[in-house]
Design a protein around this motif. Structure first.
Motif, PDB file in Angstrom:
ATOM      1  N   UNK A  32       4.031  39.199 111.166  1.00 48.45           N
ATOM      2  CA  UNK A  32       3.004  40.218 110.929  1.00 48.45           C
ATOM      3  C   UNK A  32       3.277  40.983 109.641  1.00 48.45           C
ATOM      4  N   UNK A  33       4.524  41.381 109.423  1.00 47.75           N
ATOM      5  CA  UNK A  33       4.867  42.103 108.194  1.00 47.75           C
ATOM      6  C   UNK A  33       4.583  41.231 106.975  1.00 47.75           C
ATOM      7  N   UNK A  34       4.926  39.957 107.073  1.00 46.07           N
ATOM      8  CA  UNK A  34       4.709  39.025 105.972  1.00 46.07           C
ATOM      9  C   UNK A  34       3.219  38.855 105.656  1.00 46.07           C
ATOM     10  N   UNK A  35       2.413  38.687 106.692  1.00 43.78           N
ATOM     11  CA  UNK A  35       0.989  38.421 106.497  1.00 43.78           C
ATOM     12  C   UNK A  35       0.158  39.684 106.247  1.00 43.78           C
ATOM     13  N   UNK A  36       0.513  40.780 106.893  1.00 46.48           N
ATOM     14  CA  UNK A  36      -0.292  42.005 106.772  1.00 46.48           C
ATOM     15  C   UNK A  36       0.124  42.889 105.599  1.00 46.48           C
ATOM     16  N   UNK A  37       1.408  42.751 105.181  1.00 48.47           N
ATOM     17  CA  UNK A  37       1.872  43.602 104.091  1.00 48.47           C
ATOM     18  C   UNK A  37       2.394  42.758 102.945  1.00 48.47           C
ATOM     19  N   UNK A  38       3.686  42.364 102.969  1.00 47.96           N
ATOM     20  CA  UNK A  38       4.223  41.573 101.856  1.00 47.96           C
ATOM     21  C   UNK A  38       5.543  40.932 102.263  1.00 47.96           C
ATOM     22  N   UNK A  39       6.004  39.931 101.498  1.00 54.16           N
ATOM     23  CA  UNK A  39       7.328  39.361 101.763  1.00 54.16           C
ATOM     24  C   UNK A  39       8.435  40.418 101.676  1.00 54.16           C
ATOM     25  N   UNK A  40       8.297  41.375 100.761  1.00 49.72           N
ATOM     26  CA  UNK A  40       9.315  42.431 100.641  1.00 49.72           C
ATOM     27  C   UNK A  40       9.389  43.277 101.907  1.00 49.72           C
ATOM     28  N   UNK A  41       8.237  43.581 102.508  1.00 41.58           N
ATOM     29  CA  UNK A  41       8.232  44.341 103.756  1.00 41.58           C
ATOM     30  C   UNK A  41       8.907  43.536 104.881  1.00 41.58           C
ATOM     31  N   UNK A  42       8.599  42.253 104.950  1.00 38.89           N
ATOM     32  CA  UNK A  42       9.211  41.411 105.983  1.00 38.89           C
ATOM     33  C   UNK A  42      10.727  41.369 105.803  1.00 38.89           C
ATOM     34  N   UNK A  43      11.204  41.230 104.583  1.00 37.31           N
ATOM     35  CA  UNK A  43      12.644  41.202 104.332  1.00 37.31           C
ATOM     36  C   UNK A  43      13.275  42.544 104.698  1.00 37.31           C
ATOM     37  N   UNK A  44      12.588  43.630 104.397  1.00 44.23           N
ATOM     38  CA  UNK A  44      13.103  44.966 104.737  1.00 44.23           C
ATOM     39  C   UNK A  44      13.260  45.121 106.251  1.00 44.23           C
ATOM     40  N   UNK A  45      12.371  44.485 107.030  1.00 43.78           N
ATOM     41  CA  UNK A  45      12.412  44.583 108.487  1.00 43.78           C
ATOM     42  C   UNK A  45      13.280  43.506 109.137  1.00 43.78           C
TER      43      UNK A  45
END
Length: 160
Positions: A32-45
């Protein structure tokens, strides 16, 4: 690593994503973080990211975790604390100790409502609750390691 299910894996262990030998696994929340926000957000989470610190649970999240555990688990995620509130140093110290142990602290006088909700859900859901609970799953597809945690798995259906 072979695809499969892992029964009896504690929630904290599953969410830390360190229960397998593979690279960080893609979960529903990371996707969800990857698709709804960005790869950077997904990595942060990502719980396997160096320096990762899990977000502090809100009161609503704690109540949801406790009801979920009363309904599908063994009720061991929660520690009832015999205080009216967390204003005293003693109450704050006990709450901190419970959190440090990876459990959810809850004031004892609030547990009755949570038990009533879990009991009502048990009555309403009935046979839908029959099956194997809280199964962690790990599988690889298209070169991506993926993970999930199924609330209920029975021969006829998966409930999540």
């Amino acid at each position: 690593m072979a695809d499969g299910f892992w029964p009896n894996l504690p929630a904290a262990t599953y969410h830390a994503d360190r229960w397998h030998n593979g690279p960080p696994a893609l979960s529903q929340s990371l996707a969800n973080a990857l698709l709804q926000r960005s790869p950077a957000h997904a990595w942060h989470e990502c719980p396997r990211r160096p320096g990762f610190v899990a977000a502090t649970a809100t009161d609503e999240m704690d109540r949801g975790s406790i009801i979920h555990d009363l309904l599908l688990g063994d009720g061991s995620c929660c520690v009832e604390l015999p205080f009216d509130n967390y204003r005293t140093k003693e109450a704050q110290a006990e709450k901190a100790a419970v959190l440090a142990a990876g459990k959810v602290p809850m004031l004892a006088h609030k547990m009755g409502d949570l038990r009533r909700v879990a009991n009502e859900l048990t009555k309403r859901l009935g046979s839908a609750l029959l099956g194997r609970y809280e199964l962690a799953a790990l599988w690889e597809r298209d070169g991506v390691l993926r993970r999930g945690r199924l609330d209920i798995l029975c021969e006829e259906r998966i409930t999540d």
